[in-house]
Design an enzyme around this catalytic site. Structure first.
Site, mmCIF file in Angstrom:
data_model
loop_
_atom_site.group_PDB
_atom_site.id
_atom_site.type_symbol
_atom_site.label_atom_id
_atom_site.label_comp_id
_atom_site.label_asym_id
_atom_site.label_seq_id
_atom_site.Cartn_x
_atom_site.Cartn_y
_atom_site.Cartn_z
ATOM 1 N N TRP A 62 0.817 -1.210 0.000
ATOM 2 C CA TRP A 62 0.000 0.000 0.000
ATOM 3 C C TRP A 62 0.852 1.262 0.000
ATOM 4 O O TRP A 62 0.483 2.259 -0.635
ATOM 5 C CB TRP A 62 -0.961 -0.018 1.183
ATOM 6 C CG TRP A 62 -1.885 -1.181 1.105
ATOM 7 C CD1 TRP A 62 -1.947 -2.254 1.945
ATOM 8 C CD2 TRP A 62 -2.855 -1.442 0.078
ATOM 9 N NE1 TRP A 62 -2.890 -3.154 1.518
ATOM 10 C CE2 TRP A 62 -3.466 -2.681 0.370
ATOM 11 C CE3 TRP A 62 -3.261 -0.753 -1.062
ATOM 12 C CZ2 TRP A 62 -4.464 -3.240 -0.423
ATOM 13 C CZ3 TRP A 62 -4.259 -1.304 -1.862
ATOM 14 C CH2 TRP A 62 -4.847 -2.521 -1.541
ATOM 15 N N ASP A 77 -1.808 6.607 6.766
ATOM 16 C CA ASP A 77 -2.965 5.839 6.306
ATOM 17 C C ASP A 77 -3.367 4.904 7.445
ATOM 18 O O ASP A 77 -2.664 3.950 7.752
ATOM 19 C CB ASP A 77 -2.579 5.050 5.048
ATOM 20 C CG ASP A 77 -3.726 4.219 4.496
ATOM 21 O OD1 ASP A 77 -4.741 4.045 5.198
ATOM 22 O OD2 ASP A 77 -3.594 3.718 3.370
ATOM 23 N N LYS A 89 -13.166 -1.153 6.660
ATOM 24 C CA LYS A 89 -12.559 -1.970 7.715
ATOM 25 C C LYS A 89 -13.351 -1.838 9.010
ATOM 26 O O LYS A 89 -14.212 -2.646 9.316
ATOM 27 C CB LYS A 89 -11.119 -1.519 7.943
ATOM 28 C CG LYS A 89 -10.254 -1.548 6.692
ATOM 29 C CD LYS A 89 -9.682 -2.914 6.418
ATOM 30 C CE LYS A 89 -8.664 -2.838 5.289
ATOM 31 N NZ LYS A 89 -7.963 -4.096 5.083
#
Length: 309
Positions: A111, A166, A190
């Site tokens: 990511w 993040d 999430k």
């Protein structure tokens, strides 16, 4: 008499996301989706420009819950944007570069690489640190060991540089010192609710740094400055925010803040470990877990040996 309905069965979903939603949230959505609070309309059909109307109330209530659960300081804006975390990969450099042309990144895997690739369209990106294996665990080196470049726009909060993070896989699982960060963001699929929106928390004094070419849809100041509530630059993703709001209100009622929530999460993780670990010398066919140290308090990955190990 009609036969009694069997209780519905729910699978346990341990995937990285989209994550499971609480049964109470799903039941509440089903209950009011066709007729929101007796108004004869679905929340999905209502306009966001109705001052003080249901959509703006949904936005404000979700934002208020975020502020309470995370204890967000008053000098930070809380906004909801479309595009998920991938959108913020571009939004971060567009909103924070200012007059700088380079940004430092900590390489923690796939990511961060994607974030760097996207930011590379707007500035030079540079790796200042990488994760490493130490005593059988993966860890990020301490800031004192990071190779920092003086002219980078954002990285660790050293001097006039800005720390951005993040938090997609961890927000709302533990307390966070928000004031340590210039900005942080979290895609909703999430811990927040269903996929479809991204929560952004940014320090207000940084909202004037956006590059002129920043698209309105990713412009933090444009989202923060709408009235009477933030995040009305365009029609917001109402269903995603509405569902996230129910999740957030449930967390607030049940736990109060993220300090209590962290304790509960640790207990739940231990229960999940007990349910999935062989333990006590029991024999199981198929793959075997290598070590309990591979467990995560947030996600539920398990490294397994091969069938022949």
């Amino acid at each position: 008499m009609a036969p009694m309905e069997e209780a519905k069965s729910r699978c346990f979903n341990f995937s990285a996301g989209p994550a499971m939603l609480p049964d109470l949230v799903l039941d509440k959505i089903v209950e009011e989706l066709g007729d929101y609070e007796g108004l004869g309309m679905s929340i999905l059909e209502m306009g966001h420009r109705d001052a003080g109307g249901p959509v703006q109330q949904v936005l404000q209530e979700a934002t208020d819950c975020v502020r309470h659960l995370l204890r967000v300081p008053a000098n930070y804006a809380v906004i909801w944007q479309q595009g998920g975390a991938h959108g913020q990969f571009a939004a971060v450099p567009l909103n924070l570069l200012g007059d700088k042309t380079q940004a430092d990144y900590v390489d923690t895997g796939v990511w961060s690489k994607r974030a760097m690739n996207e930011a590379g369209k707007f500035c030079t990106t540079r790796i200042c640190a990488e994760v490493r294996e130490r005593q059988g665990k993966t860890e990020v080196p301490p800031v004192s060991e990071w190779d920092l470049f003086d002219k980078s726009a954002y990285d660790p909060d050293v001097g006039d540089r800005l720390l951005v993070a993040d938090f997609t896989s961890t927000l709302l699982s533990r307390p966070v010192n928000i004031s340590r960060y210039a900005a942080l963001y979290c895609s909703s699929g999430k811990n927040l609710g269903p996929a479809g929106v991204c929560l952004v928390i940014v320090r207000r004094d940084l909202l004037d740094m956006a590059l002129p070419q920043t698209p309105m849809i990713l412009h933090w100041k444009a989202s923060a400055d709408t009235s009477p509530v933030a995040s009305l630059v365009n029609t917001p993703p109402v269903f995603a925010i509405y569902a996230c709001g129910h999740v957030l209100k449930g967390l607030r009622r049940s736990f109060g803040d993220c300090g209590t929530l962290e304790t509960v999460r640790q207990r739940v993780t231990r229960r999940a470990d007990d349910a999935t670990w062989p333990g006590n010398g029991s024999q199981r066919k198929g793959p075997r877990f290598r070590t309990r140290l591979d467990a995560s308090l947030q996600n539920a990955p398990r490294r397994i040996a091969s069938e022949r190990a």
